[in-house]
Design an enzyme around this catalytic site. Structure first.
Site, PDB file in Angstrom:
ATOM      1  N   THR A 187       0.830  -1.215   0.000  1.00 27.93           N
ATOM      2  CA  THR A 187       0.000   0.000   0.000  1.00 27.93           C
ATOM      3  C   THR A 187       0.860   1.259   0.000  1.00 27.93           C
ATOM      4  OG1 THR A 187      -1.612  -1.138   1.356  1.00 27.93           O
ATOM      5  CG2 THR A 187      -1.628   1.258   1.512  1.00 27.93           C
ATOM      6  N   ARG A 215     -14.071  -7.369   1.494  1.00 28.81           N
ATOM      7  CA  ARG A 215     -13.090  -7.119   2.556  1.00 28.81           C
ATOM      8  C   ARG A 215     -12.495  -5.702   2.423  1.00 28.81           C
ATOM      9  NH1 ARG A 215      -7.428  -5.540   2.893  1.00 28.81           N
ATOM     10  NH2 ARG A 215      -6.609  -6.346   4.841  1.00 28.81           N
ATOM     11  N   VAL A 216     -12.397  -5.026   3.543  1.00 26.60           N
ATOM     12  CA  VAL A 216     -11.750  -3.718   3.597  1.00 26.60           C
ATOM     13  C   VAL A 216     -10.701  -3.765   4.700  1.00 26.60           C
ATOM     14  CG1 VAL A 216     -12.083  -1.258   4.113  1.00 26.60           C
ATOM     15  CG2 VAL A 216     -13.795  -2.489   2.749  1.00 26.60           C
ATOM     16  N   GLY A 217      -9.523  -3.255   4.422  1.00 20.97           N
ATOM     17  CA  GLY A 217      -8.458  -3.243   5.424  1.00 20.97           C
ATOM     18  C   GLY A 217      -8.383  -1.908   6.143  1.00 20.97           C
ATOM     19  N   ASP A 218      -7.177  -1.544   6.501  1.00 20.80           N
ATOM     20  CA  ASP A 218      -6.974  -0.315   7.268  1.00 20.80           C
ATOM     21  C   ASP A 218      -6.894   0.938   6.410  1.00 20.80           C
ATOM     22  OD1 ASP A 218      -4.579  -1.365   6.152  1.00 20.80           O
ATOM     23  OD2 ASP A 218      -3.385  -0.042   7.432  1.00 20.80           O
ATOM     24  N   THR A 238       1.226   0.438   6.415  1.00 19.08           N
ATOM     25  CA  THR A 238       1.170  -0.545   5.344  1.00 19.08           C
ATOM     26  C   THR A 238       1.268  -1.911   6.009  1.00 19.08           C
ATOM     27  OG1 THR A 238       2.255  -1.305   3.310  1.00 19.08           O
ATOM     28  CG2 THR A 238       3.686  -0.405   5.010  1.00 19.08           C
ATOM     29  N   GLY A 239       0.761  -2.914   5.353  1.00 15.93           N
ATOM     30  CA  GLY A 239       0.814  -4.248   5.943  1.00 15.93           C
ATOM     31  C   GLY A 239      -0.569  -4.842   6.088  1.00 15.93           C
ATOM     32  N   GLY A 241      -3.866  -5.111   7.103  1.00 17.34           N
ATOM     33  CA  GLY A 241      -4.727  -4.064   7.614  1.00 17.34           C
ATOM     34  C   GLY A 241      -5.506  -4.448   8.849  1.00 17.34           C
TER      35      GLY A 241
HETATM   36  N1  GLY Z   1      -2.876  -2.285   4.324  1.00 19.10           N
HETATM   37  C1  GLY Z   1      -3.667  -2.637   3.234  1.00 19.10           C
HETATM   38  C2  GLY Z   1      -4.704  -3.607   3.503  1.00 19.10           C
HETATM   39  O1  GLY Z   1      -4.600  -4.362   4.447  1.00 19.10           O
HETATM   40  O2  GLY Z   1      -5.665  -3.641   2.770  1.00 19.10           O
END
Ligand code: GLY
Length: 327
Positions: A187, A215-218, A238-239, A241
């Site tokens: 990211t 799905r949604v991350g951070d 980043t990583g 989420g």
């Molecule tokens: N950091 C990006 C995600 O987990 O979607």
């Protein structure tokens, strides 16, 4: 313009933003007039995204504001089909759909985000429109896409042939595993300070490859993947989420800086908090990046491999982040 006592407590971090002669003359000035603020633009981003920081720097160096620098900088990665973690060319979800997440935040704590949006190549710009043209902070899915069309964005196929072929290959086993520093996750999160000393940030991603649909991350979550407080600084992540969301990582880091920690110290505490919550689990990568009001920067990650790019009048450099796990 708000002027701060900037040099009195200025200790340079990884990317010192004052040249030595300038520092000397600034110190003289600060003795004469402690209210004089010398602000030097700077931009930082997760990973080694040289073209993105170069674009953002071009905006800042021309006197542009931090928000424009952020948007135009990360758009470079959104448009890069070779980057399979951001924008066009991003890896799809399990169903073969590329869904994008992004958020942006300005000096006045205004923010906007789009989540799980398809068919629009520049989610950062849609996020900015959400921030500027609606009373909302987040739009998701079909609503975000429809809003983008209303704002003049065009429908584009985001699934490149390469990402499609890799997805078809993945489908043969459908094994879901994350590979440290590859699939978890590059990211782009970016933070900038402009000539007025104002801070803005943005974060944009296609999320985990082959994620569950929806799905949604951070990355589009204000406080998790990104947070900016113009009085203090900004942080981005980043990583994986899910791990960042669980600790509201970027907000945590800004609050730690508010309490007096340097960006480096704050990022280290953020990663350690995540590791403590995981009680020995180590099979994921997280990288945090932070900048404070003085332009000091810091980064820290779980596993070796995370880097972050800094661009200022001092030049540009890709810093290797220290890590919680050393090998
Ligand atoms: N950091 C990006 C995600 O987990 O979607």
């Amino acid at each position: 313009m708000l002027r701060r006592k900037f040099l009195k407590n200025s200790s340079m971090g990884t990317a010192g933003v004052f040249s030595a002669p300038l520092m000397a003359s600034c110190q003289e000035n600060s003795e004469e007039n402690s209210e004089t603020e010398i602000v030097k633009p700077i931009v930082v981003c997760t990973w080694n995204f040289h073209n993105a920081t170069a674009k953002a720097w071009e905006v800042l160096n021309a006197g542009g504001n931090a928000l424009d620098a952020i948007e135009q900088g990360v758009m470079i990665e959104e448009a890069d089909v070779e980057n399979q973690t951001v924008g066009m060319g991003g890896r799809p979800d399990r169903d073969g759909n590329v869904t994008l997440d992004a958020c942006i935040m300005d000096k006045d704590s205004n923010c906007g985000a789009v989540l799980c949006m398809q068919n629009i190549a520049h989610p950062i710009s849609v996020a900015r429109k959400v921030m500027e043209d609606t009373p909302h902070v987040m739009l998701a899915g079909k609503g975000a896409e429809r809003f983008a069309y209303e704002k003049g964005f065009k429908n584009e196929n985001l699934l490149t042939e390469q990402s499609k072929q890799e997805w078809l290959e993945w489908k043969k086993t459908s094994k879901y595993e994350t590979i440290i520093n590859i699939e978890n996750h590059d990211t782009i999160g970016m933070l900038a300070i402009d000539k007025n000393g104002d801070i803005a940030g943005g974060c944009t991603t296609s999320g985990m490859g082959y994620k569950y649909a929806g799905r949604v991350g951070d990355s589009p979550i204000i406080g998790a993947g990104l947070f900016v407080d113009n009085e203090i600084g900004g942080a981005t992540a980043t990583g994986v989420g899910e791990e960042v969301v669980r600790t509201v990582g970027s907000f945590l880091i800004v609050e730690l800086m508010r309490q007096g920690k340097t960006p480096q110290e704050a990022c280290e505490v953020g990663v350690k908090r995540i590791m403590e919550k995981n009680k020995g689990r180590k099979d994921f990568q997280i990288g945090f990046l932070a900048i404070n009001k003085k332009g000091e920067t810091g980064g820290y990650c779980v596993h070796p491999g995370f880097t972050y790019r800094v661009y200022s009048e001092e030049g540009h450099v890709n810093n290797t982040s220290d890590s919680y796990i050393k090998v």
